[in-house]
Design a protein around this motif. Structure first.
Motif, PDB file in Angstrom:
ATOM      1  N   MET A 277       0.831  -1.212   0.000  1.00 27.53           N
ATOM      2  CA  MET A 277       0.000   0.000   0.000  1.00 27.53           C
ATOM      3  C   MET A 277       0.864   1.261   0.000  1.00 27.53           C
ATOM      4  O   MET A 277       0.560   2.242  -0.687  1.00 27.53           O
ATOM      5  CB  MET A 277      -0.947  -0.007   1.204  1.00 27.53           C
ATOM      6  N   LEU A 278       1.945   1.227   0.759  1.00 25.81           N
ATOM      7  CA  LEU A 278       2.874   2.364   0.763  1.00 25.81           C
ATOM      8  C   LEU A 278       3.472   2.576  -0.630  1.00 25.81           C
ATOM      9  O   LEU A 278       3.600   3.710  -1.101  1.00 25.81           O
ATOM     10  CB  LEU A 278       3.998   2.115   1.773  1.00 25.81           C
ATOM     11  N   ALA A 279       3.824   1.472  -1.280  1.00 25.11           N
ATOM     12  CA  ALA A 279       4.439   1.560  -2.604  1.00 25.11           C
ATOM     13  C   ALA A 279       3.480   2.161  -3.626  1.00 25.11           C
ATOM     14  O   ALA A 279       3.866   3.017  -4.434  1.00 25.11           O
ATOM     15  CB  ALA A 279       4.893   0.166  -3.053  1.00 25.11           C
ATOM     16  N   ILE A 280       2.223   1.725  -3.596  1.00 28.03           N
ATOM     17  CA  ILE A 280       1.242   2.263  -4.548  1.00 28.03           C
ATOM     18  C   ILE A 280       0.977   3.741  -4.266  1.00 28.03           C
ATOM     19  O   ILE A 280       0.876   4.564  -5.194  1.00 28.03           O
ATOM     20  CB  ILE A 280      -0.063   1.446  -4.485  1.00 28.03           C
ATOM     21  N   ALA A 281       0.883   4.099  -2.999  1.00 28.00           N
ATOM     22  CA  ALA A 281       0.690   5.511  -2.650  1.00 28.00           C
ATOM     23  C   ALA A 281       1.871   6.354  -3.131  1.00 28.00           C
ATOM     24  O   ALA A 281       1.705   7.504  -3.551  1.00 28.00           O
ATOM     25  CB  ALA A 281       0.525   5.661  -1.141  1.00 28.00           C
ATOM     26  N   TYR A 282       3.060   5.748  -3.097  1.00 26.76           N
ATOM     27  CA  TYR A 282       4.275   6.471  -3.483  1.00 26.76           C
ATOM     28  C   TYR A 282       4.275   6.864  -4.962  1.00 26.76           C
ATOM     29  O   TYR A 282       4.908   7.846  -5.343  1.00 26.76           O
ATOM     30  CB  TYR A 282       5.484   5.591  -3.176  1.00 26.76           C
ATOM     31  N   LEU A 390       8.052  10.276   4.567  1.00 26.40           N
ATOM     32  CA  LEU A 390       7.455   9.227   5.384  1.00 26.40           C
ATOM     33  C   LEU A 390       7.071   7.987   4.586  1.00 26.40           C
ATOM     34  O   LEU A 390       7.467   6.872   4.917  1.00 26.40           O
ATOM     35  CB  LEU A 390       6.211   9.771   6.094  1.00 26.40           C
ATOM     36  N   ILE A 391       6.289   8.167   3.521  1.00 27.26           N
ATOM     37  CA  ILE A 391       5.663   7.021   2.855  1.00 27.26           C
ATOM     38  C   ILE A 391       6.684   6.039   2.287  1.00 27.26           C
ATOM     39  O   ILE A 391       6.624   4.832   2.554  1.00 27.26           O
ATOM     40  CB  ILE A 391       4.692   7.503   1.748  1.00 27.26           C
ATOM     41  N   GLY A 392       7.602   6.528   1.485  1.00 34.20           N
ATOM     42  CA  GLY A 392       8.558   5.617   0.858  1.00 34.20           C
ATOM     43  C   GLY A 392       9.850   5.454   1.611  1.00 34.20           C
ATOM     44  O   GLY A 392      10.712   4.655   1.217  1.00 34.20           O
ATOM     45  N   GLY A 393      10.017   6.193   2.708  1.00 31.54           N
ATOM     46  CA  GLY A 393      11.255   6.137   3.457  1.00 31.54           C
ATOM     47  C   GLY A 393      11.068   5.525   4.828  1.00 31.54           C
ATOM     48  O   GLY A 393      11.168   4.313   5.016  1.00 31.54           O
ATOM     49  N   LEU A 394      10.758   6.358   5.808  1.00 26.33           N
ATOM     50  CA  LEU A 394      10.663   5.907   7.193  1.00 26.33           C
ATOM     51  C   LEU A 394       9.582   4.853   7.383  1.00 26.33           C
ATOM     52  O   LEU A 394       9.792   3.849   8.064  1.00 26.33           O
ATOM     53  CB  LEU A 394      10.417   7.109   8.102  1.00 26.33           C
ATOM     54  N   CYS A 395       8.400   5.058   6.786  1.00 27.65           N
ATOM     55  CA  CYS A 395       7.309   4.084   6.923  1.00 27.65           C
ATOM     56  C   CYS A 395       7.717   2.727   6.356  1.00 27.65           C
ATOM     57  O   CYS A 395       7.401   1.675   6.924  1.00 27.65           O
ATOM     58  CB  CYS A 395       6.051   4.572   6.210  1.00 27.65           C
ATOM     59  N   ALA A 396       8.403   2.741   5.212  1.00 33.76           N
ATOM     60  CA  ALA A 396       8.825   1.487   4.585  1.00 33.76           C
ATOM     61  C   ALA A 396       9.806   0.733   5.465  1.00 33.76           C
ATOM     62  O   ALA A 396       9.696  -0.491   5.638  1.00 33.76           O
ATOM     63  CB  ALA A 396       9.438   1.765   3.217  1.00 33.76           C
ATOM     64  N   VAL A 397      10.769   1.442   6.052  1.00 35.13           N
ATOM     65  CA  VAL A 397      11.760   0.800   6.915  1.00 35.13           C
ATOM     66  C   VAL A 397      11.096   0.266   8.181  1.00 35.13           C
ATOM     67  O   VAL A 397      11.341  -0.867   8.603  1.00 35.13           O
ATOM     68  CB  VAL A 397      12.891   1.788   7.269  1.00 35.13           C
ATOM     69  N   GLU A 398      10.233   1.068   8.792  1.00 37.01           N
ATOM     70  CA  GLU A 398       9.576   0.659  10.041  1.00 37.01           C
ATOM     71  C   GLU A 398       8.580  -0.475   9.830  1.00 37.01           C
ATOM     72  O   GLU A 398       8.294  -1.234  10.758  1.00 37.01           O
ATOM     73  CB  GLU A 398       8.882   1.858  10.676  1.00 37.01           C
ATOM     74  N   SER A 399       8.031  -0.595   8.623  1.00 32.28           N
ATOM     75  CA  SER A 399       7.072  -1.660   8.335  1.00 32.28           C
ATOM     76  C   SER A 399       7.771  -2.920   7.849  1.00 32.28           C
ATOM     77  O   SER A 399       7.112  -3.920   7.558  1.00 32.28           O
ATOM     78  CB  SER A 399       6.064  -1.195   7.272  1.00 32.28           C
ATOM     79  N   VAL A 451      -4.512  10.376  -1.129  1.00 33.44           N
ATOM     80  CA  VAL A 451      -5.277  10.529   0.111  1.00 33.44           C
ATOM     81  C   VAL A 451      -6.168   9.304   0.331  1.00 33.44           C
ATOM     82  O   VAL A 451      -6.260   8.775   1.449  1.00 33.44           O
ATOM     83  CB  VAL A 451      -6.142  11.814   0.070  1.00 33.44           C
ATOM     84  N   VAL A 452      -6.821   8.839  -0.725  1.00 31.26           N
ATOM     85  CA  VAL A 452      -7.701   7.672  -0.626  1.00 31.26           C
ATOM     86  C   VAL A 452      -6.906   6.436  -0.195  1.00 31.26           C
ATOM     87  O   VAL A 452      -7.330   5.693   0.696  1.00 31.26           O
ATOM     88  CB  VAL A 452      -8.413   7.415  -1.975  1.00 31.26           C
ATOM     89  N   ILE A 453      -5.745   6.214  -0.803  1.00 28.02           N
ATOM     90  CA  ILE A 453      -4.921   5.047  -0.464  1.00 28.02           C
ATOM     91  C   ILE A 453      -4.456   5.112   0.991  1.00 28.02           C
ATOM     92  O   ILE A 453      -4.490   4.117   1.720  1.00 28.02           O
ATOM     93  CB  ILE A 453      -3.708   4.951  -1.409  1.00 28.02           C
ATOM     94  N   CYS A 454      -4.035   6.284   1.428  1.00 23.43           N
ATOM     95  CA  CYS A 454      -3.584   6.446   2.817  1.00 23.43           C
ATOM     96  C   CYS A 454      -4.738   6.241   3.802  1.00 23.43           C
ATOM     97  O   CYS A 454      -4.532   5.727   4.913  1.00 23.43           O
ATOM     98  CB  CYS A 454      -2.950   7.819   3.011  1.00 23.43           C
TER      99      CYS A 454
END
Length: 470
Positions: A277-282, A390-399, A451-454
């Motif tokens: 989901m993060l990747a698609i939002a990115y 956040l989306i493609g960086g920190l969120c990806a690492v933390e997830s 916004v919808v994906i998030c």
């Protein structure tokens, strides 16, 4: 010969562990600061050989008689190779020596910039044909080749930095350090725009490529002296052990050590719905990020009739003030949302839609409207930088997992640069077909989809948390 080549880039073996606590503390303190500022400067300088084309587009188009569609296709070659390369080089970087891998990539990127601009020196668009093709077509292909090669070497920059930040800073401090480091994106864009605008005005559009190339080569040599690989390569303990804190994810640590790299990659990336989901939002974050970064100067010159220097200054404002957005997003998500990044992404994206609308509708003349252009450009930068970090960086690492930190960044990066390629080529086509209002609509709709994906991701995360609590 090939063995020496591989050894040069191979991750160094762990050194003999240091025993003296005072020496460990002193060494950690010295190298953490040194690697942080070196990584920061490295990524700023990488942008000099990447975002220079944004300022050169108007002059390039006039000098080489290229349409917006051709310029967009040319720019998209970097994003295609960057996206693919970011993933492949992310996997490689997990096992490569940061000290040699990153500086070499920067120097090779500089060389590509030189050959890119030399192409236009030796091949002049006109009526002369090569192999039955117009010289203009041959020039476009050759420039696209070198710009695409530049994208590949540019993609080697972020993965080793992600690896360094993951291994040299523990979970409790990584969010803050990552958000501060991520301002290198915006400062790099600011530096590229300011430098390119200055040298184009003084020496012509070609200078926007060979001047940054010189800076990148010098910086690459300096980075080889500054950088080091993981703490263990210097005999230091793991950062979590040194800071006496647990790993962020239950799969990290001893349990993870028993799994192969492929198993960790499969479980924490390929079979991870949050990463997908993060990747698609990115994709949609990068459509708006590179839409504004690459095309805003041309938009201001053609729609608002700004001189190139004023248009470059407005884009510089977007980049420089935008760096505050990355820090703001990191701090707000840490302190107000207790590490929950998704609500911050949604808030920033909604404000980004508002900022784009205000910027596009600010069409009057006079000093007030000019000042507001700077303000709205800064707002676009702020509210793009937060989700981008956040989306493609920190969120990806933390997830995901620290063991595949570079690969997780690379995975989301593929999708991000699909968006970048769509932005480069898509914006050019939309402008030629529907005018600049079509481009603004293209960027705003992309932001709405994100916004919808998030929002879906937020609902999923809450459901997952409730299930875990049961």
């Amino acid at each position: 010969m090939s063995n020496k080549f591989l050894e040069f880039f191979k991750e160094p073996a762990a050194a003999e562990p240091l025993k003296d606590e005072a020496v460990i503390k002193k060494t950690y303190s010295h190298f953490r600061w040194r690697i942080f500022y070196a990584s920061f400067i490295a990524y700023v300088v990488f942008h000099l050989c990447r975002k220079n084309i944004a300022v050169a587009l108007p002059a390039m188009g006039d000098a080489l008689h290229m349409s917006n569609t051709e310029l967009g296709l040319l720019g998209s070659t970097l994003y295609v190779t960057y996206g693919i390369g970011k993933f492949i080089n992310g996997v490689i970087a997990d096992k490569a020596n940061v000290r040699t891998f990153l500086p070499t990539a920067l120097i090779l990127s500089a060389i590509c910039n030189v050959f890119f601009v030399l192409s236009a020196v030796f091949i002049t668009p006109g009526h002369v044909s090569f192999f039955g093709l117009p010289s203009a077509t041959i020039l476009l292909w050759i420039m696209a080749f070198f710009w695409g090669a530049n994208g590949w070497f540019q993609s080697c920059g972020f993965p080793p930095v992600a690896k360094s930040l993951s291994y040299w800073f523990s979970n409790s401090e990584r969010g803050t350090k990552w958000s501060i480091w991520s301002t290198s994106h915006q400062i790099g864009v600011f530096g590229a725009v300011a430098l390119s605008g200055f040298v184009i005005d003084k020496f012509g559009w070609m200078a926007a490529f060979y001047v940054p190339a010189i800076i990148c080569v010098i910086t690459g040599l300096w980075l080889f002296d500054r950088l080091r690989d993981k703490p263990q390569s210097l005999g230091l303990p793991d950062i979590e052990k040194y800071n006496n804190e647990p790993e962020a994810k239950k799969n990290d640590g001893a349990e993870e050590d028993n799994r192969s790299y492929f198993q960790v990659f499969k479980e924490n990336i390929l079979c991870n719905p949050i990463i997908w989901m993060l990747a698609i939002a990115y994709v949609f974050v990068y459509i708006i990020r590179f839409g504004t970064e690459d095309w805003l100067v041309k938009y201001l010159v053609e729609v608002k009739h700004n001189p190139l220097t004023i248009a470059s200054a407005k884009l510089s404002t977007l980049a420089l003030v935008g760096s505050a957005g990355a820090i703001m997003a990191g701090v707000v998500s840490d302190r107000l949302f207790k590490g929950n990044r998704t609500p911050v992404n949604i808030i920033f994206l909604v404000m980004l839609i508002v900022s784009l609308y205000l910027f596009a509708t600010n069409t009057g003349g006079g000093a007030i409207h000019e000042t507001l252009d700077y303000v709205y450009a800064a707002m676009i930068g702020v509210f793009t930088a937060g989700p981008q970090m956040l989306i493609g960086g920190l969120c990806a690492v933390e997830s995901s997992s620290k063991k595949v930190a570079s690969a997780s960044i690379g995975f989301t990066g593929i999708f991000g640069y699909v968006g970048a390629a769509l932005s480069a080529a898509g914006t050019g086509v939309v402008v030629d077909k529907f005018g600049w209002n079509g481009a603004i609509a293209f960027w705003m709709i992309s932001t709405m989809i994100c916004v919808v994906i998030c929002t879906v991701l937020l609902i999923y995360e809450k459901h997952k948390k409730k299930t875990a609590n049961r």
